[in-house]
Enzyme design. Structure first.
Site, short mmCIF file in Angstrom:
data_model
loop_
_atom_site.label_atom_id
_atom_site.label_comp_id
_atom_site.label_asym_id
_atom_site.label_seq_id
_atom_site.Cartn_x
_atom_site.Cartn_y
_atom_site.Cartn_z
N SER A 1 0.83 -1.20 0.00
CA SER A 1 0.00 0.00 0.00
C SER A 1 0.87 1.25 0.00
O SER A 1 2.00 1.23 0.49
CB SER A 1 -0.90 0.03 1.24
OG SER A 1 -0.18 0.49 2.38
N ASP A 2 0.33 2.33 -0.55
CA ASP A 2 0.95 3.62 -0.29
C ASP A 2 0.79 3.88 1.21
O ASP A 2 -0.08 3.30 1.88
CB ASP A 2 0.31 4.72 -1.13
CG ASP A 2 1.26 5.89 -1.36
OD1 ASP A 2 2.21 6.05 -0.56
OD2 ASP A 2 1.06 6.64 -2.32
N TRP A 3 1.59 4.77 1.74
CA TRP A 3 1.66 4.97 3.19
C TRP A 3 0.38 5.66 3.69
O TRP A 3 0.21 6.86 3.53
CB TRP A 3 2.90 5.78 3.52
CG TRP A 3 4.14 4.95 3.78
CD1 TRP A 3 4.94 5.03 4.87
CD2 TRP A 3 4.72 3.92 2.95
NE1 TRP A 3 5.98 4.11 4.79
CE2 TRP A 3 5.87 3.42 3.63
CE3 TRP A 3 4.38 3.36 1.73
CZ2 TRP A 3 6.67 2.40 3.10
CZ3 TRP A 3 5.18 2.34 1.20
CH2 TRP A 3 6.30 1.87 1.88
#
Length: 708
Positions: free
Chosen positions: A228-230
């Site tokens: 995932s993106d952060w």
């Protein structure tokens, strides 16, 4: 031990630890089974400095300075797959040298609007160019037993409302524009891929079953790890029951992440099956196995080597784009120059420390002013004038990323001004104009910086900031031979002064040797060979995302322009750009001599070989980018006028002739049929157009494609 055997030995707690952050840039390992934590790092322009494991506080180490690479825009401007591979190779070696397992790069999102704050990280408006360069960069990265993490999947084309905006776009545009680079990355063997922040069809990309399950896993057969993106995960059940493998975020409550304790409890109470966790762990282990992390002879890396710096400089040389050069103003002859005036904040500004997650702790960075002085030594008098005022950032006790999940249009530090900015701008402008009266050789170095080319913030318009348009207009009125140099990660408007300028150079953020390359270009030691990887529009109203579609939208954004992004729009609707896609001049000239085409079928597959003969009919050595566009004649459905389907960069000595071969296949003639849910090729006549930009076509050849 085989992956299935390892899985049997793992407890549920241990499995859960492997699929969410146990630090800002790492997961939890399982020491008893020899499974190390997975260590990740930003970013596309070099390996980011280390932070404390649970706080956005720099460790302030003396050993994590790294090489500063050209931006995605700069690599794309080279139009050179070897450059992309070399920069991937450097990035992979440096990531491995710093002990990282995954490097969060390359960034391959399509440049839909010139206002997107992260455009400097991205490559192009064109999916073919992006795909070709990205795949070579991936191959270079992964040669060092480091996983590339291609981002951001998918339709992540703006920073405004980036966590929640719902993208609404027709399926054909998704397939023809926004997904091809990701598909090519999968085919190139990328070991990891990053899910995007935004929503698509109402669901966040990091738990979007259509994107992650149907397209990525089932249709494309992707076996790698999805990260995932952060802070891009918002629901435990949705994330668990789709093909997301690792959840990362910006906060330090690691056990509270959606795929941490909440997932453990859901499995324990039977609402989520443990088998879905097993599948995620298998894919993480699969990647670790490919990286030699579970035993084997893993490669060691290196960073800050002389070889890296030289390769970065060579890449920067090919990224410089000469937009305009009336009266052959450039190159300057060293013997004829005794005094130079350099005007503009970007003449001395260093860019490596900004941009968001692309920020770099560079070993060094050479500014344009320094580059000139290093090249010319004490023999030439060089005077510098700032020309315009750039407010300084206020000191902040916290890193911008800590608050990056807050819904704000600007997550970065605010500017401080304790005086009248307009008055300061006027003073600096007058000072520069007064100095210019006494100089024959003047260089302007302006453009944007990472106040505007930055994660978390989209620009409001195309205007050059800090009053630069007025400064340029007044400067060029009396000094039209001024060398105007723009350093930007995206297009800006030039309407107010472009016609008055005789010479214009464009550079994106070119890395640690950018200033040296700039100076060498001015004096002819480097012959510019870059081409624009995106169309430069005259006004924002000429950009289809703004004139036809929506940008940035609100809770949702409609890509009403569909297929007609960039040059596809300009050609279809006859909108004249400031500078066209693929444009870039040289200090020499090239003659396109002939085009020969061979067409045949291999096991029912279409294959077209295009041979182009080209000559450097100028007086100095140079490199030219041969661009091949395919134009369907009398198409059965609505299609762009032409599309880039081949390119090659060729080096030619003065007077030298070479033959360049480009190969086309079925994909070069195909479009996506929403009715058939697949790409199709129609029988008919296609025009093969070869040129030096999408507008400057030199050779053409018609062929007929039979649908075999």
């Amino acid at each position: 031990m085989k992956i299935d055997d390892i899985l049997k030995e793992l407890t549920l707690k241990e499995k859960i630890g492997m699929i969410h952050g146990d630090g800002l840039f790492q997961t939890k390992g399982v020491p008893r089974l020899g499974i190390p934590p997975l260590k990740m790092a930003d970013g596309p322009m070099g390996v980011r400095a280390d932070f404390q494991n649970d706080q956005w506080i720099s460790l302030n180490q003396e050993d994590d300075y790294v090489s500063y690479l050209p931006s995605g825009s700069a690599i794309a401007a080279s139009w050179n797959q070897e450059v992309a591979y070399d920069m991937g190779k450097v990035l992979g070696e440096e990531a491995r040298g710093r002990g990282k397992d995954v490097i969060l790069a390359p960034s391959v999102n399509i440049k839909r609007s010139p206002l997107c704050g992260r455009n400097f990280e991205y490559m192009s408006e064109d999916p073919y160019l992006t795909a070709k360069l990205a795949t070579d960069m991936i191959k270079g990265i992964q040669e060092s037993d480091v996983a590339a993490c291609v981002k951001h999947f998918a339709m992540n084309n703006q920073e405004t409302m980036r966590l929640w905006v719902d993208v609404k776009v027709e399926e054909r545009a998704v397939r023809e524009l926004y997904l091809p680079a990701f598909k090519a990355a999968v085919e190139a063997g990328t070991l990891s891929l990053m899910g995007a922040y935004n929503r698509y069809k109402g669901f966040h990309c990091c738990h979007n079953k259509e994107l992650l399950d149907d397209i990525l896993r089932t249709e494309w057969g992707y076996q790698g790890t999805v990260i995932s993106d952060w802070g891009a995960v918002h629901d435990t059940a949705l994330a668990a029951n789709c093909s997301l493998d690792i959840e990362m975020s910006v906060t330090d409550n690691f056990d509270e992440y959606f795929m941490a304790d909440p997932l453990y409890e859901a499995v324990q109470n039977g609402t989520i099956k443990e088998s879905v966790v097993d599948e995620k762990v298998k894919r993480v282990l699969w990647m670790m196995e490919h990286l030699q992390m579970l035993g084997g002879n893993r490669k060691s890396g290196s960073y800050n080597t002389q070889q890296h710096r030289q390769r970065i400089k060579e890449a920067a040389k090919e990224s410089v784009v000469l937009l305009k050069n009336e009266n052959h103003n450039l190159p300057w002859a060293k013997a004829s120059v005794t005094r130079i005036l350099v005007i503009g904040d970007n003449g001395t500004r260093l860019h490596s420390t900004g941009g968001g997650s692309a920020e770099i702790k560079a070993l060094y960075e050479i500014s344009p002013l320094m580059g000139l002085k290093m090249l010319l030594g004490g023999h030439v008098e060089i005077t510098y004038a700032k020309g315009y005022y750039v407010p300084e950032e206020m000191e902040s006790e916290t890193n911008w990323q800590e608050s990056s999940l807050e819904e704000s249009s600007n997550v970065h530090a605010q500017k401080k001004d304790s005086f009248d900015v307009s008055k300061k701008q006027e003073e600096l402008r007058k000072e520069a104009l007064e100095l210019a009266k006494d100089f024959e050789h003047i260089i302007y170095v302006g453009g944007l910086n990472h106040d505007f080319d930055v994660e978390g913030l989209d620009r409001e318009d195309l205007t050059l900031p800090y009053g630069q348009d007025q400064l340029l207009e007044e400067l060029l009125l009396n000094h039209p031979r001024t060398i105007v140099t723009l350093i930007t990660g995206a297009p800006v408007s030039m309407e107010q002064w472009e016609s008055k300028a005789q010479t214009i150079l464009w550079m994106s953020y070119a890395g640690m040797e950018g200033g040296s390359v700039f100076a060498e270009t001015i004096f002819g030691d480097n012959n510019p060979s870059g081409k624009l990887p995106e169309t430069w529009t005259k006004t924002l109203a000429d950009c289809p995302a703004h004139s036809v579609g929506e940008f940035p939208g609100a809770e949702s954004v409609a890509y009403t322009e569909g297929l007609y992004v960039g040059y596809r729009y300009h050609e279809k609707y006859n909108v004249k750009p400031q500078y066209p896609f693929g444009h870039g001049l040289s200090y020499t000239t090239f003659r396109y001599d002939s085009i020969e085409v061979e067409q045949f079928y291999e096991e029912q597959e279409i294959k077209v070989i295009v041979n182009v003969k080209i000559t450097n009919d100028g007086t100095v050595a140079g490199k030219e980018v041969i661009q091949l566009y395919v134009e369907p004649k009398n198409p059965q459905i609505d299609r762009p006028i032409q599309e880039l389907k081949g390119f090659a960069k060729v080096a030619l000595e003065a007077g030298e002739t070479k033959e360049v071969t480009l190969t086309l296949d079925a994909s070069s003639f195909a479009y996506y049929s929403e009715a058939k849910k697949q790409f199709v090729v129609d029988t008919g006549v296609y025009n093969l157009r070869v040129g030096t930009s999408n507008e400057d076509i030199r050779l053409e050849k018609e062929i007929r494609i039979l649908n075999k």
